[in-house]
Write an enzyme that holds these catalytic residues in place. Sequence first.
Site, PDB file in Angstrom:
ATOM      1  N   ASP A  53      -1.166  -7.277   1.655  1.00  0.00           N
ATOM      2  CA  ASP A  53      -0.460  -5.991   1.618  1.00  0.00           C
ATOM      3  C   ASP A  53       1.029  -6.206   1.853  1.00  0.00           C
ATOM      4  O   ASP A  53       1.542  -6.063   2.977  1.00  0.00           O
ATOM      5  CB  ASP A  53      -1.056  -5.068   2.691  1.00  0.00           C
ATOM      6  CG  ASP A  53      -0.440  -3.665   2.635  1.00  0.00           C
ATOM      7  OD1 ASP A  53      -0.700  -2.902   3.592  1.00  0.00           O
ATOM      8  OD2 ASP A  53       0.287  -3.364   1.677  1.00  0.00           O
ATOM      9  N   HIS A  85       0.814  -1.226   0.000  1.00  0.00           N
ATOM     10  CA  HIS A  85       0.000   0.000   0.000  1.00  0.00           C
ATOM     11  C   HIS A  85       0.842   1.267   0.000  1.00  0.00           C
ATOM     12  O   HIS A  85       0.309   2.377  -0.133  1.00  0.00           O
ATOM     13  CB  HIS A  85      -1.009   0.007   1.164  1.00  0.00           C
ATOM     14  CG  HIS A  85      -0.453   0.503   2.462  1.00  0.00           C
ATOM     15  ND1 HIS A  85      -0.147  -0.345   3.497  1.00  0.00           N
ATOM     16  CD2 HIS A  85      -0.155   1.747   2.907  1.00  0.00           C
ATOM     17  CE1 HIS A  85       0.325   0.376   4.524  1.00  0.00           C
ATOM     18  NE2 HIS A  85       0.335   1.647   4.176  1.00  0.00           N
ATOM     19  N   SER A  98       4.226   2.036   8.239  1.00  0.00           N
ATOM     20  CA  SER A  98       3.794   1.070   7.204  1.00  0.00           C
ATOM     21  C   SER A  98       4.988   0.408   6.531  1.00  0.00           C
ATOM     22  O   SER A  98       5.959   1.072   6.174  1.00  0.00           O
ATOM     23  CB  SER A  98       2.993   1.796   6.114  1.00  0.00           C
ATOM     24  OG  SER A  98       1.790   2.320   6.632  1.00  0.00           O
TER      25      SER A  98
HETATM   26  C1  JGN Z   1      -9.678   0.835   7.946  1.00  0.00           C
HETATM   27  O1  JGN Z   1      -9.410   2.236   7.929  1.00  0.00           O
HETATM   28  C2  JGN Z   1      -8.150   2.624   8.421  1.00  0.00           C
HETATM   29  C3  JGN Z   1      -7.018   1.964   7.662  1.00  0.00           C
HETATM   30  C4  JGN Z   1      -5.652   2.525   8.153  1.00  0.00           C
HETATM   31  N1  JGN Z   1      -5.601   3.957   8.040  1.00  0.00           N
HETATM   32  C5  JGN Z   1      -4.306   4.602   8.266  1.00  0.00           C
HETATM   33  C6  JGN Z   1      -3.118   3.729   8.604  1.00  0.00           C
HETATM   34  C7  JGN Z   1      -2.381   3.084   7.601  1.00  0.00           C
HETATM   35  C8  JGN Z   1      -2.804   3.175   6.156  1.00  0.00           C
HETATM   36  C9  JGN Z   1      -1.245   2.316   7.935  1.00  0.00           C
HETATM   37  C10 JGN Z   1      -0.837   2.172   9.245  1.00  0.00           C
HETATM   38  C11 JGN Z   1       0.379   1.358   9.585  1.00  0.00           C
HETATM   39  C12 JGN Z   1      -1.595   2.799  10.254  1.00  0.00           C
HETATM   40  N2  JGN Z   1      -1.411   2.800  11.600  1.00  0.00           N
HETATM   41  C13 JGN Z   1      -2.406   3.541  12.150  1.00  0.00           C
HETATM   42  C14 JGN Z   1      -3.230   4.030  11.179  1.00  0.00           C
HETATM   43  C15 JGN Z   1      -2.714   3.571   9.959  1.00  0.00           C
HETATM   44  C16 JGN Z   1      -6.722   4.641   8.714  1.00  0.00           C
HETATM   45  C17 JGN Z   1      -6.652   4.587  10.219  1.00  0.00           C
HETATM   46  O2  JGN Z   1      -6.200   5.782  10.704  1.00  0.00           O
HETATM   47  C18 JGN Z   1      -8.063   4.118   8.280  1.00  0.00           C
END
Ligand code: JGN
Length: 299
Positions: A100, A52, A234
């Site tokens: 992912d 992602h 991430s």
């Molecule tokens: C299902 O919806 C959620 C998916 C994740 N999203 C962000 C996100 C990503 C993309 C990757 C990592 C490692 C994250 N660690 C904390 C948040 C966060 C947001 C949440 O804030 C919306």
Amino acid sequence: AMNMCGMAKEYDDAPSEEKNPWIVSISIIREGGVEKCKGAVLTPHFILTAAHCFNIDDQAHQIKVETNDRKRYKVINVISHPNYNVNAKKPKIAEFYDYDIALVEIGDMNKKPGGKEEKIEFSSKVRPICIPCTEGTTRALRKKVAQTTCDEHEATLLKWGLVEAMFITQEDNQLTRKDVTIKTGDQKPVCNRDALKAPLYADVKDVNEVVTDRFLCTGGTEPHVNAFTCKGDSGGPLVINHRQRYIQVGVISWGVTNLCLNNIRQPFAKAESRDFHTNLFKVLPWLESKLKEDGLGFL
Ligand SMILES: CO[C@H]1CCN(Cc2c(C)cc(C)c3[nH]ccc23)[C@H](CO)C1
């Protein structure tokens, strides 16, 4: 022995780069700004991260990889898992994180014949981490190379219940370890269920629609307070420390709550601050198909 995976400096005041030498920073330079992700060194040519982090129209030259010794490497290819598709369940589910995971290939696209081959130079600050079901991990687990199976790796590393693990984050220019427990066995459904507390998933009926079998679940505050991830984490590795040898079992994929704004972590975790990581045991054929060319011996 130079290529022994999962080895790091252990003495207290060792530099954080030498305690976590497999971490790399990945920057994707776009019109609208730079996206930051983390990754882990697996071999001289491959880094493991999250799919992602990349958009379909990102070109290799927009992607910068920097190792702990501040060296920057050219990316020649990003190989995302073929089953990854963030849009697969639109419009009901806006973001779908199944599979992912991605490999970033380092090299020199315009390598001149006889020219210096571009590959990651290992040092005290740059070393590979172990991944499951490889000979290196069998040795790291101090088991016999001949008889040890992939199932034994899984049984040893992902025991039933709460499995102590960690991820690495960047805080005040330091690599900091964050402790979590992977919820397996009877704890897994309790952990997975909190995925529906994410605003995007409020209308999802069945948690298995968004938390597939490919995920490991960490975070929350029961029975122990767990660290939580930020977006910028991430792609980083979820790591188990097995008798001072480090084995990556997951790739940080997504979190339920965004307790970090501009990567400034809020002080306190919440019960629902769960994080989901792509489980390497669930993508082994894909890992092997790409990494065996670079000398990683799979079981
Ligand atoms: C299902 O919806 C959620 C998916 C994740 N999203 C962000 C996100 C990503 C993309 C990757 C990592 C490692 C994250 N660690 C904390 C948040 C966060 C947001 C949440 O804030 C919306």
